[in-house]
Design an enzyme around this catalytic site. Structure first.
Site, PDB file in Angstrom:
ATOM      1  N   ASP A  51     -21.974 117.015   1.509  1.00 10.32           N
ATOM      2  CA  ASP A  51     -22.676 116.439   2.651  1.00 10.32           C
ATOM      3  C   ASP A  51     -24.077 115.977   2.272  1.00 10.32           C
ATOM      4  OD1 ASP A  51     -20.586 116.883   4.491  1.00 10.32           O
ATOM      5  OD2 ASP A  51     -21.220 118.965   4.781  1.00 10.32           O
ATOM      6  N   TYR A 109     -19.018 127.224  -5.116  1.00 10.05           N
ATOM      7  CA  TYR A 109     -20.333 126.839  -4.597  1.00 10.05           C
ATOM      8  C   TYR A 109     -21.308 128.002  -4.742  1.00 10.05           C
ATOM      9  CZ  TYR A 109     -18.498 122.651  -2.237  1.00 10.05           C
ATOM     10  OH  TYR A 109     -17.936 121.426  -1.951  1.00 10.05           O
TER      11      TYR A 109
END
EC number: 5.4.99.12
Length: 261
Positions: A51, A109
Site C-alpha cells: 500500500d 513482513y
C-alpha cells in the site's frame, strides 16, 4: 526469456506498488527504468502489492523480454535510471512457469515501532512512532493465538477483494531492541491490511488496554469493527518472499537496516 528481480524501496514518496493513473507508484517507476534499459515496453508482476507508504526490502518481480542482457546489467543498468529510494538488488533468469505472485509459498513482513515519548530524527519515515510504553512480551504472547490456518475476518479491510478470509500464519514474533519494537510475521498470504490491522490490535495489548486473550476473542468474532484501527503505513516492510527451491530465487538479508534474519 523470463527474468526475476529482487527489489528494495522506500515507499514514502509513492502511492503504493500498483500502477495507477495520475499518481506515482513503485511499479510504474520500475517499469519505466526497465523500458529504458531494453528500449521496449516492460510490464512487471510482483509478489505482493504494498500500500501507499509501505516499504520493501524483499519484493520480488518478474517480467518477460526478448532482449538479452547480462544479469549484472539488469541490476546496474536499471538502478542508473531509478531514484535513490528504489533499487534492484539481484537478477536471475527463471523458468517459464515462474510467477512472482502465484509461485510464492509465503510472504514475510516486519513492522518497526519506535517506542519512545519523543520522536526520532534518524530515519523517521521508516518507523511508526508510538509514544506510550509497550510490553513487547505481552504482544508476543497475544500473537500466538493467530498462528495456523484461520479465518482472519476481524483483521481484514472492508474493501478487501480476496475471495476468502482464511490464511495460514507460520510465525508471529514480537521483540524489543532498545527503543524499537519489531513485529515479525510470516504467512502463506495476507488479506488486505491484515498485518497493519493485527499490529493495531497487538498495540492495544502492549499498552495494557486489553488483555492477552482479547486477540483470541477478536479472531473468534470474525468482525473487523471490533478490532483496533489500522496502524500507520510507514512502519511496515515486505522483507521476504519464499519460493520452491527449483526456481533458484536468491536468499538475501531481510532487514531493514540492522535487523538480523
Amino acid at each position: 526469456m523470463k527474468v526475476a528481480l529482487g527489489i528494495e524501496y522506500d515507499g514514502s514518496n509513492y502511492f503504493g506498488w500498483q500502477r495507477q493513473a495520475e499518481v506515482v507508484s513503485v511499479q510504474q517507476t520500475l517499469e519505466e527504468a526497465l523500458s529504458k534499459v531494453t528500449n521496449t515496453t516492460i510490464e512487471v508482476f510482483c509478489a505482493g502489492r504494498t500500500d501507499s507508504g509501505v516499504h520493501g526490502t524483499g519484493q520480488v518481480v518478474h517480467f518477460d523480454t526478448e532482449v538479452e542482457r547480462p544479469l549484472a546489467s539488469w541490476c546496474f543498468g536499471t538502478n542508473a535510471h531509478l531514484a535513490n529510494d528504489i533499487a534492484v538488488k539481484w537478477a536471475v533468469k527463471v523458468a517459464e512457469d515462474f510467477h512472482a505472485r502465484f509461485s510464492a509459498t509465503a510472504r514475510r513482513y516486519r513492522y518497526i515501532i519506535f517506542n519512545s515519548k519523543l520522536r526520532t530524527a534518524i530515519l523517521p519515515k521508516g518507523v511508526a512512532h508510538y509514544h506510550y510504553p509497550l510490553d513487547a512480551q505481552k504482544m508476543h504472547q497475544a500473537g500466538q493465538y493467530l498462528l495456523g490456518e484461520q479465518d482472519f475476518s476481524s483483521f481484514r479491510a472492508a474493501k478487501c477483494q480476496s475471495h476468502t478470509p482464511w490464511r495460514n500464519i507460520h510465525h508471529l514474533n514480537v521483540v524489543r531492541q532498545g527503543n524499537y519494537v519489531i513485529v515479525d510475521i510470516q504467512a502463506n498470504a495476507f488479506v488486505h491490511h491484515m498485518v497493519r490491522n493485527i499490529v493495531g490490535s497487538l498495540l492495544e495489548v502492549g499498552q495494557g488496554r486489553q488483555p492477552i486473550e482479547w486477540i483470541k476473542w477478536l479472531l473468534e468474532q470474525k468482525n473487523r469493527q471490533l478490532a483496533a484501527p489500522t496502524t500507520k503505513a510507514e512502519g511496515l516492510y515486505l522483507v521476504n518472499v519464499e519460493y520452491p527451491s527449483r526456481f533458484g530465487i536468491p536468499k538475501t538479508a531481510l532487514g531493514p537496516l540492522f535487523l538480523a534474519d
